[in-house]
Design a protein around this motif. Structure first.
Motif, PDB file in Angstrom:
ATOM      1  N   MET A   1       0.844  -1.174   0.000  1.00  0.00           N
ATOM      2  CA  MET A   1       0.000   0.000   0.000  1.00  0.00           C
ATOM      3  C   MET A   1       0.891   1.239   0.000  1.00  0.00           C
ATOM      4  SD  MET A   1      -3.238  -0.176   2.422  1.00  0.00           S
ATOM      5  CE  MET A   1      -3.553  -1.675   3.255  1.00  0.00           C
ATOM      6  N   ASP A   2       0.463   2.185  -0.752  1.00  0.00           N
ATOM      7  CA  ASP A   2       1.238   3.423  -0.781  1.00  0.00           C
ATOM      8  C   ASP A   2       0.639   4.419   0.228  1.00  0.00           C
ATOM      9  OD1 ASP A   2      -1.093   3.955  -2.048  1.00  0.00           O
ATOM     10  OD2 ASP A   2      -0.221   4.947  -3.794  1.00  0.00           O
ATOM     11  N   ALA A   3       1.228   5.543   0.370  1.00  0.00           N
ATOM     12  CA  ALA A   3       0.845   6.541   1.374  1.00  0.00           C
ATOM     13  C   ALA A   3      -0.561   7.080   1.110  1.00  0.00           C
ATOM     14  CB  ALA A   3       1.865   7.680   1.376  1.00  0.00           C
ATOM     15  N   THR A   4      -0.938   7.183  -0.141  1.00  0.00           N
ATOM     16  CA  THR A   4      -2.263   7.711  -0.475  1.00  0.00           C
ATOM     17  C   THR A   4      -3.358   6.762   0.010  1.00  0.00           C
ATOM     18  OG1 THR A   4      -1.300   8.715  -2.450  1.00  0.00           O
ATOM     19  CG2 THR A   4      -3.676   8.558  -2.351  1.00  0.00           C
ATOM     20  N   THR A   5      -3.153   5.471  -0.185  1.00  0.00           N
ATOM     21  CA  THR A   5      -4.143   4.484   0.246  1.00  0.00           C
ATOM     22  C   THR A   5      -4.250   4.475   1.767  1.00  0.00           C
ATOM     23  OG1 THR A   5      -3.558   3.156  -1.674  1.00  0.00           O
ATOM     24  CG2 THR A   5      -4.827   2.074   0.049  1.00  0.00           C
ATOM     25  N   ILE A   6      -3.113   4.502   2.428  1.00  0.00           N
ATOM     26  CA  ILE A   6      -3.112   4.508   3.895  1.00  0.00           C
ATOM     27  C   ILE A   6      -3.802   5.772   4.411  1.00  0.00           C
ATOM     28  CG2 ILE A   6      -1.652   4.636   5.952  1.00  0.00           C
ATOM     29  CD1 ILE A   6       0.337   2.837   4.456  1.00  0.00           C
ATOM     30  N   GLY A   7      -3.522   6.892   3.798  1.00  0.00           N
ATOM     31  CA  GLY A   7      -4.165   8.150   4.185  1.00  0.00           C
ATOM     32  C   GLY A   7      -5.668   8.093   3.963  1.00  0.00           C
ATOM     33  N   SER A   8      -6.092   7.495   2.866  1.00  0.00           N
ATOM     34  CA  SER A   8      -7.518   7.376   2.573  1.00  0.00           C
ATOM     35  C   SER A   8      -8.215   6.474   3.589  1.00  0.00           C
ATOM     36  CB  SER A   8      -7.735   6.816   1.174  1.00  0.00           C
ATOM     37  OG  SER A   8      -7.214   7.693   0.207  1.00  0.00           O
ATOM     38  N   VAL A   9      -7.564   5.368   3.972  1.00  0.00           N
ATOM     39  CA  VAL A   9      -8.140   4.451   4.959  1.00  0.00           C
ATOM     40  C   VAL A   9      -8.242   5.143   6.310  1.00  0.00           C
ATOM     41  CG1 VAL A   9      -7.726   2.315   6.246  1.00  0.00           C
ATOM     42  CG2 VAL A   9      -7.415   2.362   3.767  1.00  0.00           C
ATOM     43  N   ILE A  10      -7.200   5.876   6.674  1.00  0.00           N
ATOM     44  CA  ILE A  10      -7.231   6.598   7.951  1.00  0.00           C
ATOM     45  C   ILE A  10      -8.339   7.653   7.926  1.00  0.00           C
ATOM     46  CG2 ILE A  10      -5.947   8.209   9.421  1.00  0.00           C
ATOM     47  CD1 ILE A  10      -3.422   6.603   8.709  1.00  0.00           C
ATOM     48  N   ALA A  11      -8.510   8.351   6.826  1.00  0.00           N
ATOM     49  CA  ALA A  11      -9.568   9.356   6.707  1.00  0.00           C
ATOM     50  C   ALA A  11     -10.941   8.696   6.792  1.00  0.00           C
ATOM     51  CB  ALA A  11      -9.412  10.121   5.402  1.00  0.00           C
ATOM     52  N   LEU A  12     -11.093   7.541   6.159  1.00  0.00           N
ATOM     53  CA  LEU A  12     -12.356   6.821   6.202  1.00  0.00           C
ATOM     54  C   LEU A  12     -12.686   6.398   7.626  1.00  0.00           C
ATOM     55  CD1 LEU A  12     -14.740   5.486   4.725  1.00  0.00           C
ATOM     56  CD2 LEU A  12     -13.310   3.452   4.479  1.00  0.00           C
ATOM     57  N   VAL A  13     -11.688   5.882   8.323  1.00  0.00           N
ATOM     58  CA  VAL A  13     -11.902   5.475   9.717  1.00  0.00           C
ATOM     59  C   VAL A  13     -12.270   6.695  10.563  1.00  0.00           C
ATOM     60  CG1 VAL A  13     -10.738   4.570  11.780  1.00  0.00           C
ATOM     61  CG2 VAL A  13     -10.454   3.421   9.576  1.00  0.00           C
ATOM     62  N   GLY A  14     -11.625   7.808  10.321  1.00  0.00           N
ATOM     63  CA  GLY A  14     -11.929   9.035  11.061  1.00  0.00           C
ATOM     64  C   GLY A  14     -13.342   9.513  10.798  1.00  0.00           C
ATOM     65  N   VAL A  15     -13.769   9.476   9.556  1.00  0.00           N
ATOM     66  CA  VAL A  15     -15.124   9.911   9.203  1.00  0.00           C
ATOM     67  C   VAL A  15     -16.156   8.973   9.832  1.00  0.00           C
ATOM     68  CG1 VAL A  15     -16.752  10.128   7.291  1.00  0.00           C
ATOM     69  CG2 VAL A  15     -14.476  11.116   7.113  1.00  0.00           C
ATOM     70  N   LEU A  16     -15.909   7.674   9.753  1.00  0.00           N
ATOM     71  CA  LEU A  16     -16.845   6.715  10.337  1.00  0.00           C
ATOM     72  C   LEU A  16     -16.934   6.870  11.856  1.00  0.00           C
ATOM     73  CD1 LEU A  16     -16.148   3.474   8.263  1.00  0.00           C
ATOM     74  CD2 LEU A  16     -18.132   4.991   8.142  1.00  0.00           C
ATOM     75  N   SER A  17     -15.795   7.040  12.499  1.00  0.00           N
ATOM     76  CA  SER A  17     -15.830   7.204  13.956  1.00  0.00           C
ATOM     77  C   SER A  17     -16.512   8.519  14.333  1.00  0.00           C
ATOM     78  CB  SER A  17     -14.430   7.123  14.553  1.00  0.00           C
ATOM     79  OG  SER A  17     -13.640   8.206  14.100  1.00  0.00           O
ATOM     80  N   GLY A  18     -16.310   9.557  13.535  1.00  0.00           N
ATOM     81  CA  GLY A  18     -17.008  10.822  13.772  1.00  0.00           C
ATOM     82  C   GLY A  18     -18.509  10.676  13.593  1.00  0.00           C
ATOM     83  N   SER A  19     -18.914   9.911  12.593  1.00  0.00           N
ATOM     84  CA  SER A  19     -20.339   9.682  12.361  1.00  0.00           C
ATOM     85  C   SER A  19     -20.967   8.907  13.517  1.00  0.00           C
ATOM     86  CB  SER A  19     -20.545   8.905  11.062  1.00  0.00           C
ATOM     87  OG  SER A  19     -20.082   9.648   9.970  1.00  0.00           O
ATOM     88  N   VAL A  20     -20.264   7.891  13.983  1.00  0.00           N
ATOM     89  CA  VAL A  20     -20.763   7.105  15.107  1.00  0.00           C
ATOM     90  C   VAL A  20     -20.868   7.984  16.350  1.00  0.00           C
ATOM     91  CG1 VAL A  20     -20.199   5.218  16.693  1.00  0.00           C
ATOM     92  CG2 VAL A  20     -20.005   4.885  14.227  1.00  0.00           C
ATOM     93  N   ALA A  21     -19.863   8.817  16.595  1.00  0.00           N
ATOM     94  CA  ALA A  21     -19.897   9.703  17.767  1.00  0.00           C
ATOM     95  C   ALA A  21     -21.057  10.695  17.670  1.00  0.00           C
ATOM     96  CB  ALA A  21     -18.570  10.440  17.903  1.00  0.00           C
ATOM     97  N   ALA A  22     -21.273  11.239  16.472  1.00  0.00           N
ATOM     98  CA  ALA A  22     -22.385  12.179  16.292  1.00  0.00           C
ATOM     99  C   ALA A  22     -23.730  11.478  16.488  1.00  0.00           C
ATOM    100  CB  ALA A  22     -22.314  12.808  14.906  1.00  0.00           C
ATOM    101  N   PHE A  23     -23.854  10.258  15.970  1.00  0.00           N
ATOM    102  CA  PHE A  23     -25.095   9.500  16.115  1.00  0.00           C
ATOM    103  C   PHE A  23     -25.393   9.220  17.579  1.00  0.00           C
ATOM    104  CE2 PHE A  23     -27.138   5.294  16.492  1.00  0.00           C
ATOM    105  CZ  PHE A  23     -28.339   5.586  15.881  1.00  0.00           C
ATOM    106  N   LEU A  24     -24.372   8.748  18.301  1.00  0.00           N
ATOM    107  CA  LEU A  24     -24.568   8.446  19.720  1.00  0.00           C
ATOM    108  C   LEU A  24     -24.828   9.713  20.523  1.00  0.00           C
ATOM    109  CD1 LEU A  24     -21.846   5.691  20.263  1.00  0.00           C
ATOM    110  CD2 LEU A  24     -24.316   5.395  19.983  1.00  0.00           C
ATOM    111  N   GLY A  25     -24.164  10.804  20.154  1.00  0.00           N
ATOM    112  CA  GLY A  25     -24.396  12.073  20.852  1.00  0.00           C
ATOM    113  C   GLY A  25     -25.817  12.565  20.652  1.00  0.00           C
TER     114      GLY A  25
END
Length: 89
Positions: A1-25
């Motif tokens: 995996m190159d840096a772009t893919t890793i960055g995209s996966v990290i961004a996806l995880v961040g967005v999903l965790s933010g969505s879950v936090a907003a939903f629970l909040g």
């Protein structure tokens, strides 16, 4: 995996965790609002019941005073019957 893919996966995880936090909040906020509404209704009902209780207590006091006055009147009338030579029941 190159840096772009890793960055995209990290961004996806961040967005999903933010969505879950907003939903629970939001769920927590809704639950809190619902609880506050229920408590307000209970307090209003309690205040109404207190008012009814105070009215009932006032009525009971009034009836007890009337009963005492009636006993005094009955005793006075019995004394009059006896003074007139009668035999009270």
């Amino acid at each position: 995996m190159d840096a772009t893919t890793i960055g995209s996966v990290i961004a996806l995880v961040g967005v999903l965790s933010g969505s879950v936090a907003a939903f629970l909040g939001k769920r927590g906020e809704n639950a809190t609002a619902r609880m506050n509404s229920e408590i307000d209704q209970i307090q209003e009902e309690r205040d109404g019941l207190r008012k009814q209780l105070a009215e009932r207590d006032a009525r009971i006091a009034e009836l007890l005073k009337q009963q005492g006055d009636d006993y005094v009147a009955i005793a006075r009338l019995r004394a009059q019957v006896i003074n007139m030579g009668g035999d009270p029941p």
